[in-house]
Design a protein around this motif. Structure first.
Motif, PDB file in Angstrom:
ATOM      1  N   VAL A  44      11.367 -14.372   4.162  1.00  0.00           N
ATOM      2  CA  VAL A  44      10.163 -13.715   3.648  1.00  0.00           C
ATOM      3  C   VAL A  44       9.980 -12.343   4.296  1.00  0.00           C
ATOM      4  O   VAL A  44       9.584 -11.375   3.633  1.00  0.00           O
ATOM      5  CB  VAL A  44       8.923 -14.602   3.901  1.00  0.00           C
ATOM      6  CG1 VAL A  44       7.656 -13.888   3.472  1.00  0.00           C
ATOM      7  CG2 VAL A  44       9.062 -15.933   3.172  1.00  0.00           C
ATOM      8  N   THR A  45      10.265 -12.247   5.590  1.00  0.00           N
ATOM      9  CA  THR A  45      10.137 -10.976   6.295  1.00  0.00           C
ATOM     10  C   THR A  45      11.018  -9.913   5.653  1.00  0.00           C
ATOM     11  O   THR A  45      10.574  -8.770   5.428  1.00  0.00           O
ATOM     12  CB  THR A  45      10.535 -11.123   7.774  1.00  0.00           C
ATOM     13  OG1 THR A  45       9.917 -12.286   8.323  1.00  0.00           O
ATOM     14  CG2 THR A  45      10.103  -9.910   8.569  1.00  0.00           C
ATOM     15  N   PHE A  46      12.256 -10.272   5.337  1.00  0.00           N
ATOM     16  CA  PHE A  46      13.165  -9.292   4.754  1.00  0.00           C
ATOM     17  C   PHE A  46      12.773  -8.934   3.322  1.00  0.00           C
ATOM     18  O   PHE A  46      12.952  -7.790   2.893  1.00  0.00           O
ATOM     19  CB  PHE A  46      14.609  -9.800   4.827  1.00  0.00           C
ATOM     20  CG  PHE A  46      15.227  -9.610   6.180  1.00  0.00           C
ATOM     21  CD1 PHE A  46      15.604  -8.347   6.613  1.00  0.00           C
ATOM     22  CD2 PHE A  46      15.416 -10.686   7.031  1.00  0.00           C
ATOM     23  CE1 PHE A  46      16.164  -8.158   7.874  1.00  0.00           C
ATOM     24  CE2 PHE A  46      15.979 -10.514   8.288  1.00  0.00           C
ATOM     25  CZ  PHE A  46      16.353  -9.238   8.708  1.00  0.00           C
ATOM     26  N   THR A  47      12.228  -9.893   2.590  1.00  0.00           N
ATOM     27  CA  THR A  47      11.693  -9.550   1.269  1.00  0.00           C
ATOM     28  C   THR A  47      10.586  -8.505   1.410  1.00  0.00           C
ATOM     29  O   THR A  47      10.541  -7.521   0.656  1.00  0.00           O
ATOM     30  CB  THR A  47      11.138 -10.806   0.568  1.00  0.00           C
ATOM     31  OG1 THR A  47      12.177 -11.753   0.377  1.00  0.00           O
ATOM     32  CG2 THR A  47      10.537 -10.451  -0.784  1.00  0.00           C
ATOM     33  N   SER A  48       9.707  -8.703   2.390  1.00  0.00           N
ATOM     34  CA  SER A  48       8.580  -7.790   2.597  1.00  0.00           C
ATOM     35  C   SER A  48       9.043  -6.399   3.015  1.00  0.00           C
ATOM     36  O   SER A  48       8.546  -5.392   2.502  1.00  0.00           O
ATOM     37  CB  SER A  48       7.632  -8.364   3.659  1.00  0.00           C
ATOM     38  OG  SER A  48       7.122  -9.619   3.260  1.00  0.00           O
ATOM     39  N   ILE A  49       9.999  -6.319   3.940  1.00  0.00           N
ATOM     40  CA  ILE A  49      10.402  -5.010   4.457  1.00  0.00           C
ATOM     41  C   ILE A  49      11.227  -4.236   3.428  1.00  0.00           C
ATOM     42  O   ILE A  49      11.075  -3.010   3.286  1.00  0.00           O
ATOM     43  CB  ILE A  49      11.172  -5.153   5.798  1.00  0.00           C
ATOM     44  CG1 ILE A  49      11.352  -3.779   6.451  1.00  0.00           C
ATOM     45  CG2 ILE A  49      12.489  -5.849   5.623  1.00  0.00           C
ATOM     46  CD1 ILE A  49      10.075  -3.107   6.875  1.00  0.00           C
ATOM     47  N   ILE A  50      12.088  -4.919   2.679  1.00  0.00           N
ATOM     48  CA  ILE A  50      12.865  -4.216   1.649  1.00  0.00           C
ATOM     49  C   ILE A  50      11.945  -3.752   0.526  1.00  0.00           C
ATOM     50  O   ILE A  50      12.092  -2.640   0.005  1.00  0.00           O
ATOM     51  CB  ILE A  50      13.989  -5.118   1.103  1.00  0.00           C
ATOM     52  CG1 ILE A  50      14.971  -5.493   2.220  1.00  0.00           C
ATOM     53  CG2 ILE A  50      14.749  -4.412  -0.026  1.00  0.00           C
ATOM     54  CD1 ILE A  50      15.985  -6.546   1.828  1.00  0.00           C
ATOM     55  N   SER A  51      10.961  -4.593   0.171  1.00  0.00           N
ATOM     56  CA  SER A  51       9.978  -4.194  -0.837  1.00  0.00           C
ATOM     57  C   SER A  51       9.162  -2.992  -0.366  1.00  0.00           C
ATOM     58  O   SER A  51       8.872  -2.072  -1.141  1.00  0.00           O
ATOM     59  CB  SER A  51       9.052  -5.371  -1.152  1.00  0.00           C
ATOM     60  OG  SER A  51       8.052  -4.992  -2.072  1.00  0.00           O
ATOM     61  N   HIS A  68       0.817  -1.215   0.000  1.00  0.00           N
ATOM     62  CA  HIS A  68       0.000   0.000   0.000  1.00  0.00           C
ATOM     63  C   HIS A  68       0.854   1.271   0.000  1.00  0.00           C
ATOM     64  O   HIS A  68       0.319   2.374  -0.038  1.00  0.00           O
ATOM     65  CB  HIS A  68      -0.931   0.013   1.211  1.00  0.00           C
ATOM     66  CG  HIS A  68      -2.139  -0.853   1.048  1.00  0.00           C
ATOM     67  ND1 HIS A  68      -3.348  -0.383   0.596  1.00  0.00           N
ATOM     68  CD2 HIS A  68      -2.317  -2.181   1.257  1.00  0.00           C
ATOM     69  CE1 HIS A  68      -4.221  -1.370   0.552  1.00  0.00           C
ATOM     70  NE2 HIS A  68      -3.618  -2.479   0.946  1.00  0.00           N
ATOM     71  N   GLY A  69       2.175   1.095   0.076  1.00  0.00           N
ATOM     72  CA  GLY A  69       3.057   2.248   0.016  1.00  0.00           C
ATOM     73  C   GLY A  69       3.342   2.899   1.346  1.00  0.00           C
ATOM     74  O   GLY A  69       3.964   3.972   1.388  1.00  0.00           O
ATOM     75  N   PHE A  70       2.925   2.290   2.456  1.00  0.00           N
ATOM     76  CA  PHE A  70       3.138   2.861   3.788  1.00  0.00           C
ATOM     77  C   PHE A  70       4.387   2.238   4.415  1.00  0.00           C
ATOM     78  O   PHE A  70       4.310   1.393   5.316  1.00  0.00           O
ATOM     79  CB  PHE A  70       1.904   2.650   4.654  1.00  0.00           C
ATOM     80  CG  PHE A  70       0.658   3.262   4.068  1.00  0.00           C
ATOM     81  CD1 PHE A  70       0.623   4.601   3.729  1.00  0.00           C
ATOM     82  CD2 PHE A  70      -0.474   2.497   3.835  1.00  0.00           C
ATOM     83  CE1 PHE A  70      -0.511   5.178   3.185  1.00  0.00           C
ATOM     84  CE2 PHE A  70      -1.618   3.058   3.288  1.00  0.00           C
ATOM     85  CZ  PHE A  70      -1.634   4.411   2.953  1.00  0.00           C
ATOM     86  N   GLY A  71       5.538   2.668   3.915  1.00  0.00           N
ATOM     87  CA  GLY A  71       6.796   2.082   4.333  1.00  0.00           C
ATOM     88  C   GLY A  71       7.117   2.305   5.798  1.00  0.00           C
ATOM     89  O   GLY A  71       7.674   1.419   6.460  1.00  0.00           O
ATOM     90  N   ARG A  72       6.782   3.485   6.324  1.00  0.00           N
ATOM     91  CA  ARG A  72       7.077   3.764   7.732  1.00  0.00           C
ATOM     92  C   ARG A  72       6.282   2.848   8.652  1.00  0.00           C
ATOM     93  O   ARG A  72       6.787   2.395   9.685  1.00  0.00           O
ATOM     94  CB  ARG A  72       6.754   5.230   8.044  1.00  0.00           C
ATOM     95  CG  ARG A  72       7.613   6.241   7.296  1.00  0.00           C
ATOM     96  CD  ARG A  72       9.053   6.176   7.752  1.00  0.00           C
ATOM     97  NE  ARG A  72       9.890   7.130   7.034  1.00  0.00           N
ATOM     98  CZ  ARG A  72      11.210   7.171   7.118  1.00  0.00           C
ATOM     99  NH1 ARG A  72      11.838   6.296   7.883  1.00  0.00           N
ATOM    100  NH2 ARG A  72      11.901   8.061   6.423  1.00  0.00           N
ATOM    101  N   ASP A  73       5.037   2.580   8.291  1.00  0.00           N
ATOM    102  CA  ASP A  73       4.225   1.660   9.096  1.00  0.00           C
ATOM    103  C   ASP A  73       4.799   0.249   9.043  1.00  0.00           C
ATOM    104  O   ASP A  73       4.790  -0.476  10.044  1.00  0.00           O
ATOM    105  CB  ASP A  73       2.782   1.647   8.593  1.00  0.00           C
ATOM    106  CG  ASP A  73       2.102   2.996   8.781  1.00  0.00           C
ATOM    107  OD1 ASP A  73       1.701   3.295   9.909  1.00  0.00           O
ATOM    108  OD2 ASP A  73       2.008   3.742   7.799  1.00  0.00           O
TER     109      ASP A  73
END
Length: 610
Positions: free
Chosen positions: A340-347, A317-322
Motif C-alpha cells: 500500500v505504501t508503494f501504491t501511495s508514493i508512486i501515485s 493533494h498533489g504535493f509529491g515532494r512532501d
C-alpha cells in the motif's frame, strides 16, 4: 431475567460445562501401556492439555488404543483443538463423532465463523441441517456472521428464514446479526427494516446500521443515524466512530469531522491508532491537509498504515515532494513500507509529475523490498507515464507486465489520450475497454471528449448512440458543499436549491467580470454540436460553479470554500475557478474523483498538471 441475561447465563453455563483444557505443564506426556490406559485416563489427559503439542500426543494415544470411536473422547479432542484455534483437525475429528449434539455443532460453527473460516462455517451449518439437528438461537448469529463475511445474500436470506421457522424471529442477537448481514451484502434497506422492527436495540445493532450506511455510500444517513443513536442513550464504540469518520471524509464534511475528532479525544479513542489514522484520512479528504499533518505528528507509535495514509494524503493533494519526505522519514524510523505504501508514493509522484522519482520507487519496491508489483502498482505507473505524455511506453508496460491488465489500467491510458488529444491510440484503447467493461459510462465520455476536442461531432454522436444501444447512462455530475451543519448538493443546471435565484444571479455577475479579465470558455468540453453561446451557458452552470456561488454567498470571507465532486473537474471549470479565486480573493478547494485542486489568487496547486 431479560433475554440478554438469559443468553449470557446460558453461554456461561456452556463454557463451564465445556471440557476446555485446564492450565497444565507443557511437558511431554508419559505414554502408558494399553492395559493401563482407559477412556477415563485419556479424558483426564485431554482436559489437562495446555498447548497443542501434548494434545497431539494424547490424540495419538487415543488412536493407538483403539478409542477413536468413543464419542466423548472425540468430543473432548475436537473441543481441545478448537480452543487452540486448530480448526482443521477439530473439523476432521468432529466429522467422526456420531450424532453430535446441537451444543457441539454450535461450538464448531462459532469457532470457524469467528476465525474467518466463513465457507467452512456455512458448510457445517448446512451439514447440521442435513443431519436433522435444528439450529437454535446460539447457531444463527454465527451462521449469519459467515454470510456477512462472504457477502452471500442468498444464504443470508435462507438463514433468516430458518430463524423465523424455528421461532427465533425476535431474538436480539439474531436481529443484530441480520442487520449486519444485510448491510454487508449491500442491502441497506433490508437491514433498516430488520432494525426498525427490533423490540430492543443494542450497541451492536446501532453500529451495524451506521457502518452499513457509511460503507454503502449513504454517508449523510450514517451521520444522521449516529445522532439518533446518541439521542437514544447509546454510547458509540470504535467501529461506529470509524464509520462516521469515513462518512465525513466521503462527504467532505470537515465541520462534522472536527466534532467527531473532539468526540474521539473526549472518549479516549484518539489513542487508538486506527482511529487516529481515520482522523488523518478524514481531514486530508476534507481538504484540511494542515490539520491532517498536525494529527499525524501527534500520533505515537505510528505503524505502516498510518505512515501510508499520510503519504497518500500528500499525494492526492498533489504535493509529491512532501509525500517523498514522509516516505524517507518512515524508512529512517525503521518502519518498512508495504504494498500500500508503494501504491501511495508512486501515485503521489504521478499527481506531481515526478516521472523519474516514480520510476525509482517502482524499481525500489522490487529490488530492495522484494515486493512483486500488483495491478495497483502497474496502474500507477501507467498513469505516471501517461500524464508525462509517454503513451507508447505506457501501452508497452501494459502489454508486457506479468499480471493480466484490468479495465482500470486501460482506462488510465485512455485518460492520457484525452489529455494529449491522441485519437489513434484512444480509439484502439477504447475498443478494448468496451469489450472488458461495456457498461462503464466514464470511458464512453472520455472517448467523446477526445472527439469533441477535435470537433468530430459525427463521432461524438456515434459514441452517444452506442451508449444508448447498450443502455449505458452517463453519471450525473454532483458537487457537495458543507454549510451550517448541512450538506448542500448541486447538479448540472440544478434549480432545486432554495437559493437558486441568488446563485444564478451571482454567477451572471461573475461571468461579466471574468470576461473582463480575459476568460474564454473551453467549449471542447461540451459534447454537443451547438452554437458557441449555448455551449458557454451549458458550461457556466456546471455543478461545481453552482456550489462555488453558494459558498461565496453564504460563507464568511475568511473561510475557504471546500467542494467535493463525484466526477473529474472539466478543463473549463478548472480555468474558471482560477479566475474566480482571484476575483473574489478566496481560497477554493475542490476534490474531484482523482485529486484535490487548491485554487488561490488565480492559480491552482496542480499547476495545470492533472
Amino acid at each position: 431475567m431479560n433475554r440478554r441475561e438469559d443468553l449470557q447465563n446460558s453461554r456461561q453455563q456452556q463454557r463451564n460445562e465445556s471440557p476446555r483444557p485446564a492450565v497444565s505443564s507443557d511437558q511431554p506426556i508419559v505414554t502408558t501401556s494399553s492395559a493401563d490406559t482407559s477412556a477415563a485416563e485419556l479424558s483426564s489427559l485431554l482436559s489437562s492439555c495446555a498447548s497443542p503439542s501434548p494434545l497431539k500426543q494424547v490424540h495419538a494415544q487415543l488412536l493407538t488404543h483403539g478409542l477413536h470411536h468413543n464419542p466423548r473422547l472425540l468430543s473432548l479432542a475436537a473441543l481441545a483443538y478448537l480452543s487452540f484455534g486448530r480448526l482443521r483437525p477439530a473439523r476432521l475429528i468432529f466429522g467422526a463423532i456420531p450424532a453430535p449434539s446441537a451444543y457441539l455443532w454450535n461450538l464448531v460453527i462459532r469457532a470457524h465463523s469467528t476465525r474467518g473460516q466463513f465457507h467452512h462455517a456455512l458448510r457445517l451449518y448446512s451439514s447440521m441441517l442435513g443431519s436433522g439437528v435444528l439450529p437454535d438461537k446460539f447457531a444463527f448469529p454465527f451462521a449469519l456472521k459467515a454470510c456477512a463475511g462472504l457477502s452471500d445474500l442468498r444464504w443470508g436470506r435462507l438463514v433468516h428464514q430458518h430463524s423465523i421457522c424455528v421461532g427465533c424471529g425476535r431474538d436480539l442477537f439474531i436481529d443484530s446479526a441480520l442487520v449486519d448481514m444485510y448491510a454487508k451484502c449491500g442491502h441497506v434497506a433490508d437491514a433498516r427494516v430488520v432494525f426498525d422492527n427490533m423490540w430492543q436495540r443494542d450497541l451492536v445493532s446501532w453500529t451495524a446500521m451506521i457502518a452499513g450506511y457509511a460503507h454503502n455510500g449513504y454517508c449523510a444517513e450514517a451521520l444522521d443515524f449516529f445522532w439518533l443513536m446518541r439521542q437514544s442513550g447509546v454510547q458509540a464504540n470504535r467501529v461506529g466512530l470509524l464509520s462516521v469518520l469515513l462518512a465525513c471524509s466521503r462527504l467532505g464534511a470537515v465541520k462534522r469531522g472536527e466534532w467527531f475528532h473532539n468526540f474521539a479525544i473526549q472518549t479516549g479513542y484518539e489513542s487508538d491508532l486506527q482511529v487516529s489514522t481515520a482522523v488523518i484520512d478524514m481531514y486530508a479528504k476534507c481538504g484540511s491537509l494542515d490539520l491532517a499533518r498536525k494529527v499525524f505528528d501527534l500520533t505515537e507509535g505510528k505503524d505502516v498504515i498510518c505512515w501510508s495514509a499520510m503519504i497518500a494524503s500528500y499525494g492526492v493533494h498533489g504535493f509529491g515532494r512532501d509525500a517523498i519526505y514522509i516516505f524517507k522519514k518512515m524508512v529512517e524510523e525503521g518502519v518498512e513500507p508495504n504494498e500500500v505504501t508503494f501504491t501511495s508514493i508512486i501515485s503521489a509522484c504521478s499527481h506531481a509529475g515526478l516521472l523519474e522519482e516514480g520510476q525509482g520507487y517502482f524499481n525500489l519496491m522490487k529490488i530492495v523490498y522484494g515486493i512483486e508489483p500488483g495491478l495497483n502498482h502497474y496502474a500507477c505507473m501507467v498513469d505516471l507515464l501517461g500524464r508525462a505524455g509517454k503513451l507508447t511506453e505506457a501501452e508497452a508496460l501494459i502489454q508486457t507486465m506479468p499480471v493480466k491488465p484490468d479495465v482500470s489500467l486501460w482506462g488510465s491510458l485512455l485518460g492520457a489520450c484525452r489529455i494529449y488529444g491522441n485519437i489513434d491510440v484512444g480509439e484502439r484503447i477504447a475498443d478494448l475497454i468496451f469489450e472488458l467493461s461495456p457498461s462503464h459510462s466514464g470511458y464512453y465520455v472520455l472517448l467523446s471528449n477526445i472527439y469533441a476536442a477535435k470537433s468530430r461531432w459525427n463521432d461524438v454522436e456515434r459514441v452517444r448512440e452506442l451508449m444508448s444501444k447498450k443502455k449505458v447512462n452517463k453519471v450525473q455530475g454532483i458537487s457537495l458543499i458543507e454549510f451550517d451543519n448541512r450538506i448542500h448538493k448541486f447538479g448540472v443546471g440544478d434549480r432545486s436549491h432554495p437559493q437558486t435565484d441568488s446563485i444564478y444571479a451571482y454567477l451572471g455577475k461573475l461571468s461579466v467580470r471574468m470576461k473582463q479579465m480575459g476568460y474564454v470558455p473551453l467549449t471542447d468540453f461540451v459534447l454537443h454540436d451547438i452554437e458557441d453561446e449555448m455551449k458557454e451557458a451549458a458550461l457556466f452552470y456546471h455543478s461545481e460553479r453552482l456550489a462555488i456561488a453558494f459558498g461565496l454567498i453564504n460563507m464568511s470571507p475568511c473561510s475557504p470554500i471546500r467542494i467535493t465532486k463525484n466526477l473529474r473537474i472539466c478543463g473549463d471549470c478548472h480555468n474558471a475557478t482560477k479566475l474566480i479565486s482571484k476575483i473574489e480573493n478566496r481560497i477554493i478547494i475542490i476534490r474531484d474523483m482523482n485529486r484535490f485542486h487548491h485554487f488561490g489568487d488565480g492559480f491552482c496547486s496542480c499547476a495545470d498538471y492533472w
